[in-house]
Design a protein around this motif. Structure first.
Motif, PDB file in Angstrom:
ATOM      1  N   TYR A  39     -30.834 -17.603 -38.379  1.00 42.68           N
ATOM      2  CA  TYR A  39     -30.068 -18.222 -39.471  1.00 42.68           C
ATOM      3  C   TYR A  39     -30.521 -19.665 -39.695  1.00 42.68           C
ATOM      4  N   VAL A  40     -30.627 -20.433 -38.625  1.00 44.87           N
ATOM      5  CA  VAL A  40     -31.039 -21.837 -38.743  1.00 44.87           C
ATOM      6  C   VAL A  40     -32.414 -21.934 -39.393  1.00 44.87           C
ATOM      7  N   GLN A  41     -33.317 -21.084 -38.984  1.00 44.61           N
ATOM      8  CA  GLN A  41     -34.670 -21.115 -39.548  1.00 44.61           C
ATOM      9  C   GLN A  41     -34.686 -20.657 -41.003  1.00 44.61           C
ATOM     10  N   GLN A  42     -33.929 -19.612 -41.325  1.00 39.69           N
ATOM     11  CA  GLN A  42     -33.882 -19.127 -42.702  1.00 39.69           C
ATOM     12  C   GLN A  42     -33.312 -20.171 -43.648  1.00 39.69           C
ATOM     13  N   GLN A  43     -32.310 -20.895 -43.170  1.00 43.13           N
ATOM     14  CA  GLN A  43     -31.668 -21.913 -44.001  1.00 43.13           C
ATOM     15  C   GLN A  43     -32.380 -23.266 -43.942  1.00 43.13           C
ATOM     16  N   GLN A  44     -33.426 -23.337 -43.121  1.00 40.91           N
ATOM     17  CA  GLN A  44     -34.212 -24.562 -42.958  1.00 40.91           C
ATOM     18  C   GLN A  44     -33.328 -25.734 -42.524  1.00 40.91           C
ATOM     19  N   LEU A  45     -32.518 -25.461 -41.521  1.00 43.91           N
ATOM     20  CA  LEU A  45     -31.614 -26.470 -40.987  1.00 43.91           C
ATOM     21  C   LEU A  45     -32.252 -27.202 -39.815  1.00 43.91           C
ATOM     22  N   GLN A  46     -31.773 -28.413 -39.573  1.00 46.25           N
ATOM     23  CA  GLN A  46     -32.214 -29.190 -38.419  1.00 46.25           C
ATOM     24  C   GLN A  46     -31.027 -29.389 -37.490  1.00 46.25           C
ATOM     25  N   VAL A  47     -31.147 -28.932 -36.261  1.00 44.79           N
ATOM     26  CA  VAL A  47     -30.044 -29.007 -35.303  1.00 44.79           C
ATOM     27  C   VAL A  47     -29.966 -30.405 -34.692  1.00 44.79           C
ATOM     28  N   GLN A  48     -28.828 -31.050 -34.871  1.00 44.09           N
ATOM     29  CA  GLN A  48     -28.580 -32.344 -34.240  1.00 44.09           C
ATOM     30  C   GLN A  48     -27.790 -32.199 -32.943  1.00 44.09           C
ATOM     31  N   TRP A  49     -26.810 -31.291 -32.962  1.00 48.34           N
ATOM     32  CA  TRP A  49     -25.894 -31.159 -31.833  1.00 48.34           C
ATOM     33  C   TRP A  49     -25.733 -29.689 -31.439  1.00 48.34           C
ATOM     34  N   ILE A  50     -25.590 -29.459 -30.147  1.00 47.84           N
ATOM     35  CA  ILE A  50     -25.162 -28.171 -29.616  1.00 47.84           C
ATOM     36  C   ILE A  50     -23.887 -28.475 -28.837  1.00 47.84           C
ATOM     37  N   LEU A  51     -22.754 -28.168 -29.441  1.00 53.37           N
ATOM     38  CA  LEU A  51     -21.458 -28.637 -28.961  1.00 53.37           C
ATOM     39  C   LEU A  51     -20.711 -27.542 -28.195  1.00 53.37           C
ATOM     40  N   GLU A  52     -20.067 -27.946 -27.107  1.00 56.73           N
ATOM     41  CA  GLU A  52     -19.176 -27.063 -26.355  1.00 56.73           C
ATOM     42  C   GLU A  52     -17.761 -27.614 -26.445  1.00 56.73           C
ATOM     43  N   THR A  53     -16.815 -26.757 -26.812  1.00 57.57           N
ATOM     44  CA  THR A  53     -15.421 -27.198 -26.848  1.00 57.57           C
ATOM     45  C   THR A  53     -14.829 -27.303 -25.449  1.00 57.57           C
ATOM     46  N   HIS A  54     -15.394 -26.554 -24.486  1.00 57.99           N
ATOM     47  CA  HIS A  54     -14.918 -26.591 -23.095  1.00 57.99           C
ATOM     48  C   HIS A  54     -15.856 -25.750 -22.239  1.00 57.99           C
ATOM     49  N   VAL A  55     -15.582 -25.717 -20.947  1.00 49.85           N
ATOM     50  CA  VAL A  55     -16.332 -24.844 -20.039  1.00 49.85           C
ATOM     51  C   VAL A  55     -15.710 -23.458 -20.129  1.00 49.85           C
ATOM     52  N   HIS A  56     -16.386 -22.559 -20.796  1.00 50.45           N
ATOM     53  CA  HIS A  56     -15.860 -21.226 -21.060  1.00 50.45           C
ATOM     54  C   HIS A  56     -15.841 -20.383 -19.788  1.00 50.45           C
ATOM     55  N   ALA A  57     -14.792 -19.582 -19.646  1.00 49.24           N
ATOM     56  CA  ALA A  57     -14.671 -18.679 -18.496  1.00 49.24           C
ATOM     57  C   ALA A  57     -14.930 -17.231 -18.879  1.00 49.24           C
ATOM     58  N   ASP A  58     -15.155 -16.965 -20.160  1.00 50.22           N
ATOM     59  CA  ASP A  58     -15.255 -15.570 -20.609  1.00 50.22           C
ATOM     60  C   ASP A  58     -16.614 -15.224 -21.195  1.00 50.22           C
ATOM     61  N   HIS A  59     -17.489 -16.203 -21.335  1.00 52.85           N
ATOM     62  CA  HIS A  59     -18.863 -15.915 -21.741  1.00 52.85           C
ATOM     63  C   HIS A  59     -19.780 -17.022 -21.248  1.00 52.85           C
ATOM     64  N   LEU A  60     -21.058 -16.724 -21.176  1.00 51.52           N
ATOM     65  CA  LEU A  60     -22.056 -17.710 -20.784  1.00 51.52           C
ATOM     66  C   LEU A  60     -22.554 -18.450 -22.026  1.00 51.52           C
ATOM     67  N   SER A  61     -22.852 -19.717 -21.858  1.00 54.99           N
ATOM     68  CA  SER A  61     -23.370 -20.525 -22.964  1.00 54.99           C
ATOM     69  C   SER A  61     -24.875 -20.345 -23.115  1.00 54.99           C
ATOM     70  N   ALA A  62     -25.312 -20.276 -24.360  1.00 54.31           N
ATOM     71  CA  ALA A  62     -26.745 -20.214 -24.672  1.00 54.31           C
ATOM     72  C   ALA A  62     -27.303 -21.585 -25.032  1.00 54.31           C
ATOM     73  N   ALA A  63     -26.598 -22.647 -24.650  1.00 57.16           N
ATOM     74  CA  ALA A  63     -26.967 -23.995 -25.093  1.00 57.16           C
ATOM     75  C   ALA A  63     -28.402 -24.363 -24.730  1.00 57.16           C
ATOM     76  N   GLN A  64     -28.817 -24.080 -23.516  1.00 54.28           N
ATOM     77  CA  GLN A  64     -30.162 -24.496 -23.100  1.00 54.28           C
ATOM     78  C   GLN A  64     -31.248 -23.709 -23.828  1.00 54.28           C
ATOM     79  N   PHE A  65     -31.021 -22.425 -24.014  1.00 54.05           N
ATOM     80  CA  PHE A  65     -31.993 -21.616 -24.760  1.00 54.05           C
ATOM     81  C   PHE A  65     -32.106 -22.109 -26.194  1.00 54.05           C
ATOM     82  N   LEU A  66     -30.978 -22.403 -26.823  1.00 53.82           N
ATOM     83  CA  LEU A  66     -31.004 -22.889 -28.200  1.00 53.82           C
ATOM     84  C   LEU A  66     -31.667 -24.259 -28.292  1.00 53.82           C
ATOM     85  N   LYS A  67     -31.406 -25.101 -27.318  1.00 57.43           N
ATOM     86  CA  LYS A  67     -32.055 -26.420 -27.306  1.00 57.43           C
ATOM     87  C   LYS A  67     -33.568 -26.269 -27.205  1.00 57.43           C
TER      88      LYS A  67
END
Length: 292
Positions: free
Chosen positions: A57-85
């Motif tokens: 989606y980001v590539q199709q829309q030609q967006l530039q990522v500034q932030w990868i934000l977490e609202t909290h430390v999730h207990a029900d799923h793993l974060s993909a933050a590092q892969f996305l970064k």
């Protein structure tokens, strides 16, 4: 006039989680909020199907990522933050209260706390109420502890991303029985959210589809929450809410992915380092977390 970011949601049916790409139409700058890394518990294996959808989606829309934000430390799923970064760039950020979570769970998992204090894994830690930008969009955070001590809600233009603080009005509010959770704090946090304009769009991290509804939903409004939230609408007293929340929490099982999720997410989504045999390992605290 309130700024109106464009919000694209992504739903992970396995964990009932919503992730978001929030973009400034004028500059094409964006933030990714509460991403999901696929995890198969039976084989202890990860995959990037959910994150790949965001990347496409980001590539199709030609967006530039500034932030990868977490609202909290999730207990029900793993974060993909590092892969996305790695794939898209951007800074991985959360509340500066993350240190409380890291201290608590380093003890539970018997991890070396000095690892977190000497080299913080998050690229940026927000102070409570701190303002920032996404392109030309004005954004700031509201500290909303209760579910965890490090929960943040992000106000971006006319939208607020509340993590697990609130669910759809017909499902109520977040549990508060994790270490250092607090129903009293959650009540106070929701009151802060209810000070936002009634027409503020509210985007949620989960939907569990109660039997009274046919379709998953991720968006509501402050006005709707104030009027209809089954746990905490306007008029519910603090003591009444605390009693309701604590009674409900006493009957809940732990989330299925809490064991891997916490130790990875409190490290900004970083997977454990491989040991000398080239294999990564997670720790499992036996007989620590309650079951009902």
């Amino acid at each position: 006039m309130q700024q109106q970011p464009f919000v694209q949601s992504f739903f992970d049916a396995v964990t009932n989680s919503y992730s978001y790409v929030v973009s400034d139409p004028s500059t094409k700058k964006c933030a990714i909020i509460d991403s999901v890394l696929d995890y198969d518990a039976a084989s202890a294996s990860t995959a990037t199907e959910q994150a790949d959808q965001i990347i496409a989606y980001v590539q199709q829309q030609q967006l530039q990522v500034q932030w990868i934000l977490e609202t909290h430390v999730h207990a029900d799923h793993l974060s993909a933050a590092q892969f996305l970064k790695q794939q898209l760039g951007g800074r991985v950020a959360t509340s500066d209260k993350i240190t409380l979570v890291q201290q608590t769970f380093s003890s539970i998992y018997h991890l070396d706390l000095s690892y977190f204090s000497s080299q913080q894994s998050f690229d940026y830690l927000f102070k409570d109420g701190e303002h920032f930008k996404i392109g030309e969009l004005d954004a700031y955070n509201i500290a909303t502890p209760g579910h965890t001590p490090a929960c943040l809600s992000y106000v971006i233009g006319d939208a607020v991303f509340v993590g697990d603080t609130l669910f759809m009005p017909d499902y109520g509010t977040a549990r508060c029985d994790f270490p250092k959770g607090s129903a009293a704090q959650l009540f106070d946090s929701v009151q802060k959210l209810y000070q936002l304009a009634d027409n503020t769009r509210v985007f949620l991290c989960h939907d569990y589809l109660p039997k009274t509804r046919q379709q998953y939903q991720c968006e509501t409004s402050i006005a709707q929450q104030k009027a209809e939230n089954i746990h905490l609408h306007i008029g519910v007293a603090k003591d009444e809410f605390i009693a309701l929340r604590e009674q409900r929490d006493a009957g809940l099982n732990m989330p299925k992915l809490i064991i891997p999720a916490i130790q990875i997410n409190m490290d900004a989504g970083k997977l454990p380092k491989a040991e000398s045999n080239g294999i990564r390992y997670l720790k499992v605290p036996l007989n620590y977390f309650k079951t009902t």
